[in-house]
Design a protein around this motif. Sequence first.
Motif, PDB file in Angstrom:
ATOM      1  N   GLY A 167       0.722  -1.095  -0.188  1.00  0.00           N
ATOM      2  CA  GLY A 167      -0.117   0.053   0.158  1.00  0.00           C
ATOM      3  C   GLY A 167       0.967   1.267  -0.132  1.00  0.00           C
ATOM      4  O   GLY A 167       0.257   2.339   0.047  1.00  0.00           O
ATOM      5  N   ASN A 168       2.136   1.076  -0.057  1.00  0.00           N
ATOM      6  CA  ASN A 168       2.831   2.226  -0.229  1.00  0.00           C
ATOM      7  C   ASN A 168       3.018   2.965  -1.461  1.00  0.00           C
ATOM      8  O   ASN A 168       2.862   2.305  -2.547  1.00  0.00           O
ATOM      9  CB  ASN A 168       4.424   1.926   0.197  1.00  0.00           C
ATOM     10  CG  ASN A 168       4.720   1.327   1.543  1.00  0.00           C
ATOM     11  OD1 ASN A 168       4.460   2.127   2.547  1.00  0.00           O
ATOM     12  ND2 ASN A 168       4.953   0.262   1.417  1.00  0.00           N
ATOM     13  N   GLU A 169       2.638   4.154  -1.596  1.00  0.00           N
ATOM     14  CA  GLU A 169       2.256   5.015  -2.661  1.00  0.00           C
ATOM     15  C   GLU A 169       3.390   6.213  -3.093  1.00  0.00           C
ATOM     16  O   GLU A 169       3.472   6.788  -2.128  1.00  0.00           O
ATOM     17  CB  GLU A 169       0.903   5.705  -2.670  1.00  0.00           C
ATOM     18  CG  GLU A 169       0.196   6.072  -3.918  1.00  0.00           C
ATOM     19  CD  GLU A 169      -1.139   6.748  -3.589  1.00  0.00           C
ATOM     20  OE1 GLU A 169      -1.771   5.958  -3.801  1.00  0.00           O
ATOM     21  OE2 GLU A 169      -1.167   7.842  -3.532  1.00  0.00           O
ATOM     22  N   THR A 170       3.718   6.129  -4.397  1.00  0.00           N
ATOM     23  CA  THR A 170       4.478   7.185  -4.800  1.00  0.00           C
ATOM     24  C   THR A 170       3.943   7.806  -5.890  1.00  0.00           C
ATOM     25  O   THR A 170       3.200   7.373  -6.933  1.00  0.00           O
ATOM     26  CB  THR A 170       5.932   6.788  -5.093  1.00  0.00           C
ATOM     27  OG1 THR A 170       6.396   5.932  -4.035  1.00  0.00           O
ATOM     28  CG2 THR A 170       6.800   7.978  -5.713  1.00  0.00           C
ATOM     29  N   GLU A 171       3.944   9.347  -5.999  1.00  0.00           N
ATOM     30  CA  GLU A 171       3.487  10.013  -7.140  1.00  0.00           C
ATOM     31  C   GLU A 171       4.544  10.997  -7.981  1.00  0.00           C
ATOM     32  O   GLU A 171       5.504  11.326  -7.119  1.00  0.00           O
ATOM     33  CB  GLU A 171       2.446  10.783  -6.666  1.00  0.00           C
ATOM     34  CG  GLU A 171       0.978  10.187  -6.608  1.00  0.00           C
ATOM     35  CD  GLU A 171      -0.067  11.468  -6.415  1.00  0.00           C
ATOM     36  OE1 GLU A 171       0.289  12.482  -6.479  1.00  0.00           O
ATOM     37  OE2 GLU A 171      -1.328  10.992  -6.510  1.00  0.00           O
TER      38      GLU A 171
END
Length: 467
Positions: A167-171
């Motif tokens: 669930g780690n998110e990067t934009e």
Amino acid sequence: MFIPITGVATFMLVGYAAADTKAPEITSDQIEVPYGEKFDVDTVDVTDNRDSKDDIQVSADLASLNVEQLGDYKVTVTATDSFNNETTKEVTVKVVDQEGPKFETLGSNEGYVVEVPVNGSSDLSSYVKASDNVDGDVTPFIEADKTLDTSKLGTQTITLKATDVSGNETEKTIDFAVTDDDAPVVTLKNGADVTLNYGSDFNLSDYVDVTDNFDGVIQPQVEGSIDNHKEDGVQTLTIKATDSSGNESSAQLNVAVKDTEAPKISLSKSEVSVNVGASLDLSNYLSSATDNKDGDVKGKVSIPSVSTSKAGSYTATYTVSDAAGNQGSASLTVKVNAVRTSSKKGSAATGTTSRPNYYGTSVVGAAYSRLGCPYVWGAEGPNTFDCSGLVKWCYAKAGKSLPHSSSAMKSSGTVISISSAQPGDILWRPGHVAIYIGGNQYIHAPQTGDVVKVSSGVSSFTCAIRP
């Protein structure tokens, strides 16, 4: 009684030290360790009645711990204070993924601007990669706030998002610069060295194509010109093409002008017909002969000759060459017809003739093919016949025209005796004709109610006719 002060101090120190028998307390029940990182015992919370945390020695049995695998592990932790008081506790160590995926641009692109070829792939994975410390390559799962349109030149700003299994998110927001760096393609259809026929129009499109990856078909600029009457040396054209983005390409076309076209011969007729033995001057049928460079070459035409001594169909070929050696030709069909050579037409000759029946084989074959066809008065085929209609049809198949009348047929050829008849000759008597097939037999269409058939006995006929 007085005790020395130094003795009192020593007593108090010994008594105090002996009194510290309490072991440290491990207060941590669960510790999180980032994926792939080493377990640090300093993260274990320990308290002691006397010592500070820095004075307490902490160790852990890490045999069961695998920091390269997410999950919960039981680790035995031991804490020892400065008085060697020791305690142990089983602590839960959670190996967790707290790091989001990382973006990187591919190829020579760097930073936040990615160069994209016009009309190239619109698949973002062609230009950007996302990788995660745990899940590896997560490029297929990249989400974008808009679609990359490579059909338009210019910069398009797109925000990308990548999420790993934990669930780690990067934009990341990236500028995609759609550019045209490809020059037009100049295609020399027949190679760089070509030949142009003397006097012919030079059309560049016959030799050159120019296409561009973005602009499509491009009209090139041409340096130089072609003189279609100049045969001395090679004439060179420089072909240049520039697209709307300023990309340029060029090529050279070398043109040699040569006379490669043969003269053209024109005849007044395509077919002539003469009788056996007739004189024939084929120069009478030559109308003209012209060449693209030499002009009128009629006087150079080689006139053919055809022997008329034997009936048949012949081809007469006229030829002529120009100064460059190009040869032209034209053909004339000559039909030599068989004719009477002895005995007057229509006379009741009783002798023989030396001329054979040139149509015999063909006529007999045609007659056999009609066996069984019904007799119909006045009919001349192809499926019903009267007697003269059958003879007329069979001779027509052999290339000879005859009248549809038994009496007229007698006047259309040489009258010979029955004994001199050859296969294919016409057997004649007043009111009836037949085709002689040899061996005292003939094929004829007898009468109403009958059919074309083979009959015997030629003595019933008065004479034979050889057309």
